[in-house]
Design an enzyme around this catalytic site. Structure first.
Site, PDB file in Angstrom:
ATOM      1  N   HIS A  73      19.780  29.313  52.242  1.00 19.08           N
ATOM      2  CA  HIS A  73      20.838  29.518  53.226  1.00 19.08           C
ATOM      3  C   HIS A  73      20.468  30.679  54.148  1.00 19.08           C
ATOM      4  CE1 HIS A  73      22.679  27.378  49.873  1.00 19.08           C
ATOM      5  NE2 HIS A  73      23.661  27.009  50.681  1.00 19.08           N
ATOM      6  N   HIS A 102      25.443  32.080  47.764  1.00 19.98           N
ATOM      7  CA  HIS A 102      24.457  31.243  48.456  1.00 19.98           C
ATOM      8  C   HIS A 102      23.515  32.092  49.305  1.00 19.98           C
ATOM      9  CE1 HIS A 102      28.035  31.566  51.040  1.00 19.98           C
ATOM     10  NE2 HIS A 102      27.205  31.533  52.061  1.00 19.98           N
ATOM     11  N   GLY A 146      28.120  32.235  43.210  1.00 19.77           N
ATOM     12  CA  GLY A 146      27.779  30.993  43.889  1.00 19.77           C
ATOM     13  C   GLY A 146      29.008  30.124  44.005  1.00 19.77           C
ATOM     14  N   ILE A 179      31.911  29.847  60.415  1.00 21.20           N
ATOM     15  CA  ILE A 179      31.167  28.605  60.190  1.00 21.20           C
ATOM     16  C   ILE A 179      31.048  28.354  58.695  1.00 21.20           C
ATOM     17  CG2 ILE A 179      28.980  27.378  60.517  1.00 21.20           C
ATOM     18  CD1 ILE A 179      30.304  27.819  63.137  1.00 21.20           C
ATOM     19  N   HIS A 204      23.538  27.068  58.170  1.00 20.73           N
ATOM     20  CA  HIS A 204      24.190  27.499  56.922  1.00 20.73           C
ATOM     21  C   HIS A 204      23.344  27.224  55.687  1.00 20.73           C
ATOM     22  CE1 HIS A 204      27.225  28.181  53.840  1.00 20.73           C
ATOM     23  NE2 HIS A 204      26.938  26.982  53.366  1.00 20.73           N
ATOM     24  N   ARG A 257      49.567  31.608  16.168  1.00 22.44           N
ATOM     25  CA  ARG A 257      49.675  32.589  17.255  1.00 22.44           C
ATOM     26  C   ARG A 257      50.246  33.910  16.730  1.00 22.44           C
ATOM     27  NH1 ARG A 257      55.135  31.170  20.862  1.00 22.44           N
ATOM     28  NH2 ARG A 257      56.458  30.683  19.081  1.00 22.44           N
ATOM     29  N   SER A 313      55.256  34.910  24.642  1.00 23.99           N
ATOM     30  CA  SER A 313      55.099  33.643  23.940  1.00 23.99           C
ATOM     31  C   SER A 313      53.733  33.515  23.274  1.00 23.99           C
ATOM     32  CB  SER A 313      55.313  32.477  24.915  1.00 23.99           C
ATOM     33  OG  SER A 313      55.535  31.280  24.223  1.00 23.99           O
ATOM     34  N   GLU A 343      46.273  32.052  36.364  1.00 24.99           N
ATOM     35  CA  GLU A 343      45.258  31.820  35.333  1.00 24.99           C
ATOM     36  C   GLU A 343      43.832  31.861  35.875  1.00 24.99           C
ATOM     37  OE1 GLU A 343      49.017  30.002  33.696  1.00 24.99           O
ATOM     38  OE2 GLU A 343      47.971  29.951  35.631  1.00 24.99           O
ATOM     39  N   HIS A 396      52.765  20.031  28.973  1.00 21.08           N
ATOM     40  CA  HIS A 396      52.424  21.249  28.246  1.00 21.08           C
ATOM     41  C   HIS A 396      51.748  20.957  26.901  1.00 21.08           C
ATOM     42  CE1 HIS A 396      54.862  22.992  31.314  1.00 21.08           C
ATOM     43  NE2 HIS A 396      54.867  24.197  30.778  1.00 21.08           N
TER      44      HIS A 396
END
Length: 669
Positions: A27, A67, A115, A188, A263, A358, A385, A412, A474
Site C-alpha cells: 500500500h 496496511h 491491519g 480515499i 491505495h 459464574r 450478572s 463488547e 441470549h
C-alpha cells in the site's frame, strides 16, 4: 521543518516505494502521504530506545492503519532497530521479519498486530489505560518510573469502524490525556473517495466524545504545523487528543496521487521513478539512504538511549527506596505470577451445595484479585450478572489510574480490543466479561489476541439454553464451536465449582495465548469429589470423572452443565449392568495437547460406543466420538421457557443420553 527533516522524510518515502515495488505488493498511498507526520513524531517527539525495544517506559506507537506497514518498517530501519535493509527487501515474503501487516513479537519495535481496521486505535486506548494504572501502582514522589504517552496513526478506514468509535468514546469518558492519535485524513479508501459513504465531520464527533481536536490543513508539506499540533497535544492532559492531518494519498505520484489506485497496489516501476523525481529524489536509486539521513535520524536514537540510561538510574534508586514495589515491577515485567501455588485454599472457598459456575468463578476471582495486583478487569455493563467486578476495588480513574474495575459500557467490541491493548502494554493480566452469546461482537479482537499470543481472559456467563426465559437471542448454541475453531484460544467450560477454580488458575498460568471461561447462569449440583476424580485434573483438558465397575462398554463425554446429565445416564445404565465411563471434557484444546498415551488411556481407541453431550451445536465433537459416535446437542436455536423445560424439550436428558448409548452399543456388537 529543517532541510534535514525534509530530506529524511523523502528518504523514508523512497524506501517505502522500493520496499513495495520489489514485493510487487503493498500500500504505497499512505506511505507517501503520512510520511511527514510519522517522521515528525519519531524524530522530534517519540521517546524510544532502539537497542532496548522492550524498555517499559518507552512511548508506545501503534500503526492502526496496518496496511501501511512499509512505512513502519522504514521508520524502524532508519531509527536503528534490528531491521536491516535486507529485511525491507524481503517485504511480504515467507519467513521475513516484514510481513504484509505488522505482527507483534515478530518485528522488533512493532507494538501491536494491526491491519483489521480500528483495532489498533482501540489497542492504543488499552495501552493508555495500562500506563495510568501502572503509574498509580508504582510511582512515588520523585520516582516517576511510569510516565509515557501513547501514540497511534489512524486512517479513514480506522475511524469508520465501530470498534474505534467504541474505544474512542471510552477514552474520552476516562479523560486519557496521554493518548494522542494522528488521523491521516486523505479522503480515499480502496473503492474510491470517502464521499461515497463517509461525509461526517470526524473532528466534531471526537469533540463530542470529549477529545481535544486539532486540524492540520496541509499535512503533505506543513511540517511546522504538524510539530505545533503535536506540542499542543502533549500539553493537553485532561483529554485525549486527535490531530486531523489532511494529506494526499500517494503524494508525489504524478498519475496516481489522490486516487484510489494508489491505495492498495504498487505504483509500478515507471511511476515509482516519476514519483521519486517529483520528490527531488534520484530516480535511478533503489533501497538507498544517504549517510546524512542515517546521521540525522541517529539524533533521535541517541536521545532515546540517553532517556533509557536515565530511567535505569532512576529505577536503581527507586529499588533502594521502594524495594518491594521494585520487585513486583520486575516480576510483572517478566510475566511471572507471585506464587506457584495460586490454587491453595481456593476450593475451600466454595459452598458444598448447588452453585452457578459464574458464582464459583467470582469467589475464586475475589481471592485471586487480592493475590495478583496485575489483575485488571472490565465488563460490558454486566458485572452484577457476570459477577466479575473486584469487590472492594474502585472503578478505574483515567486521570489518576486508581481503581481496577473498568466500566466499559455496552461496548463488547471495543472492550475486547482495549483488553488486548492492556496486555500488549505489559505488566497486566486483563480480563473482560459479558454474556456468552455476545462474544460474537468480540470475535475479531479475540482472534487477534490468539494470533498475538496475548494472555487475555474472557469471562463468558449465561453459557447455554440454561439461560431460560430470555430466549434464543441470549442462548448461545453455536458460540462454543465458533470459539473452538480459533487457533491458540483455550475454551474452558467447567462442570462445577472446583473445576471453575482450576479454570481460573489455568487461565492465569497460561502465558502463550488467551483463555475463554464459559460459565453457567443456572445452579449446578455439588459433585462429591471424594467419589470422583479431583478437579485438579482440569488442566489435562479431559479426564475420567467417574468410572463404572466391570468391563468398560462405552464412554460419555460432556462439558459444563451437561456433565451432570452424563453422570445421571451412567447411573441409569449401571442399574442395567452396563459399565460406562464419564469423561469431563472442559477444554478440548488442552486435551489435544496431551501426549497420545494419556489421550488413549482416557478415551480408549477400542471403545467405539461413545456419546457426547453438550447444549450446543455438534460441530467439533466428531473428533472425539468418531464418525460413528453420537452427539446429543442442539440442532437449532433455543426458545423462551424455563431452563429445566428447555433441556427436556430439546432432548437433553439423562434418559435420552442412556438411550443413545444403548443404540451405540447395539451398533458396536
Amino acid at each position: 521543518m529543517s532541510l534535514e527533516d525534509l530530506e529524511s522524510t523523502n528518504a523514508l518515502r523512497a524506501l517505502c516505494l522500493d520496499t513495495i515495488q520489489k514485493a510487487n505488493s503493498g500500500h504505497p498511498g499512505i506511505c507517501l502521504g503520512a510520511a511527514p507526520m510519522a517522521f515528525a513524531l519519531w524524530q522530534h517527539r517519540l521517546c524510544f530506545c532502539a537497542s532496548q525495544p522492550h524498555w517499559p517506559n518507552r512511548d508506545r506507537f501503534v500503526l492502526s492503519a496496518g496496511h501501511g506497514s512499509a512505512l513502519l518498517y522504514g521508520l524502524l530501519h532508519l531509527f536503528g532497530y534490528a531491521l536491516e535493509m535486507k529485511d525491507l527487501m524481503e517485504f511480504r515474503q515467507w519467513g521475513s521479519k516484514t510481513p504484509g501487516h505488522p505482527e507483534v513479537g515478530l518485528t522488533p519495535g512493532v507494538e501491536a498486530t494491526t491491519g483489521p481496521l480500528g483495532q489498533g486505535h482501540a489497542n492504543a486506548v488499552g495501552m493508555a489505560i495500562a500506563e495510568r494504572a501502572l503509574a498509580f501502582r508504582f510511582n512515588r514522589p520523585g520516582f516517576e518510573i511510569v510516565d509515557h504517552p501513547t501514540y497511534a496513526l489512524l486512517s479513514d478506514g480506522d475511524v469508520m469502524e465501530g470498534v474505534a468509535f467504541e474505544a474512542a468514546a471510552i477514552a474520552g469518558h476516562l479523560g486519557l490525556g496521554k493518548l494522542i492519535c494522528l488521523y491521516d485524513s486523505n479522503g480515499i479508501t480502496l473503492d474510491g473517495p470517502t464521499s461515497l459513504c463517509f461525509t461526517e465531520d470526524v473532528g466534531a464527533r471526537y469533540e463530542a466524545m470529549g477529545w481535544h481536536v486539532q486540524v492540520v490543513k496541509e499535512g503533505d508539506t506543513d511540517f511546522k504545523a504538524i510539530e505545533e499540533a503535536l506540542s499542543k497535544a502533549k500539553e493537553e492532559t485532561l483529554r485525549p487528543s486527535l490531530i486531523v492531518v489532511k494529506t494526499t494519498l500517494g503524494f508525489g505520484s504524478p498519475n496516481k496521487a489522490g486516487k484510489a489506485a494508489a491505495h492498495g497496489s504498487p505504483l509500478g516501476t515507471e511511476e515509482v521513478e516519476k514519483t521519486k523525481e517529483a520528490l527531488g529524489w534520484p530516480k535511478d536509486t533503489s533501497f538507498w539512504v544517504p549517510k546524512q539521513v542515517y546521521a540525522h535520524c541517529a539524533q533521535a536514537t541517541r536521545r532515546g538511549e540517553a532517556a533509557f540510561e536515565a530511567w535505569k538510574r532512576l529505577f536503581a534508586a527507586y529499588a533502594v527506596q521502594h524495594p518491594e514495589l521494585a520487585k513486583e515491577f520486575e516480576r510483572r515485567l517478566r510475566g511471572e505470577l507471585p506464587t506457584a501455588h495460586l490454587e491453595e485454599g481456593l476450593e475451600a472457598l466454595l459452598p458444598k451445595n448447588s452453585l452457578e459456575t459464574r458464582s464459583a468463578a467470582s469467589l475464586v476471582l475475589q481471592s485471586l484479585g487480592k493475590q495478583l495486583p496485575e489483575l485488571l478487569g472490565g465488563d460490558a455493563d454486566l458485572s452484577s450478572s457476570t459477577k466479575s467486578a473486584l469487590v472492594g476495588e474502585k472503578d478505574f480513574n483515567g486521570q489518576t489510574g486508581e481503581g481496577r474495575n473498568l466500566r466499559l459500557g455496552v461496548r463488547e467490541h471495543g472492550m475486547a480490543a482495549i483488553a488486548n491493548g492492556i496486555a500488549l502494554h505489559g505488566q497486566f493480566r486483563p480480563y473482560v466479561s459479558t454474556f456468552f452469546s455476545f462474544c460474537d461482537y468480540m470475535r475479531p479482537s479475540i482472534r487477534l489476541a490468539a494470533l498475538s499470543r496475548l494472555p487475555v481472559v474472557y469471562v463468558f456467563t449465561h453459557d447455554s439454553i440454561g439461560v431460560g426465559e430470555d430466549g434464543p437471542t441470549h442462548q448461545p448454541v453455536e458460540q462454543l464451536a465458533s470459539l473452538r475453531s480459533i487457533p491458540n484460544l483455550d475454551v474452558v467450560r467447567p462442570c462445577d465449582g472446583p473445576e471453575a477454580v482450576w479454570a481460573w488458575v489455568g487461565a492465569l498460568r497460561r502465558q502463550e495465548g488467551p483463555t475463554a471461561l464459559i460459565l453457567t447462569r443456572q445452579k449446578l449440583p455439588y459433585l462429591d469429589r471424594s467419589q470422583m476424580a479431583p478437579a485438579k485434573m482440569l488442566p489435562y483438558g479431559a479426564y475420567v470423572l467417574k468410572d463404572a465397575p466391570g468391563p468398560l462398554a462405552g464412554v460419555f463425554l460432556a462439558s459444563g452443565s451437561e456433565v451432570q446429565l452424563a453422570l445421571a445416564a451412567q447411573s441409569l445404565l449401571s442399574a442395567q449392568g452396563v459399565a460406562v465411563r464419564v469423561l469431563s471434557m472442559p477444554c478440548m484444546e488442552a486435551f489435544r495437547r496431551m501426549p497420545k498415551g494419556y489421550r488413549n488411556e482416557v478415551l480408549p481407541p477400542d471403545i467405539q460406543a461413545r456419546v457426547a453431550i453438550e447444549a450446543g451445536v455438534s460441530l467439533g465433537w466428531h473428533e472425539w466420538v468418531g464418525a460413528e459416535g453420537y452427539i446429543l446437542g442442539m440442532e437449532g436455536f433455543g426458545a423462551s421457557a424455563p431452563a429445566e423445560q428447555l433441556f427436556r424439550r430439546f432432548g437433553l436428558s439423562a434418559e435420552a443420553a442412556a438411550e443413545a448409548m444403548l443404540k451405540q452399543l447395539g451398533k458396536s456388537v
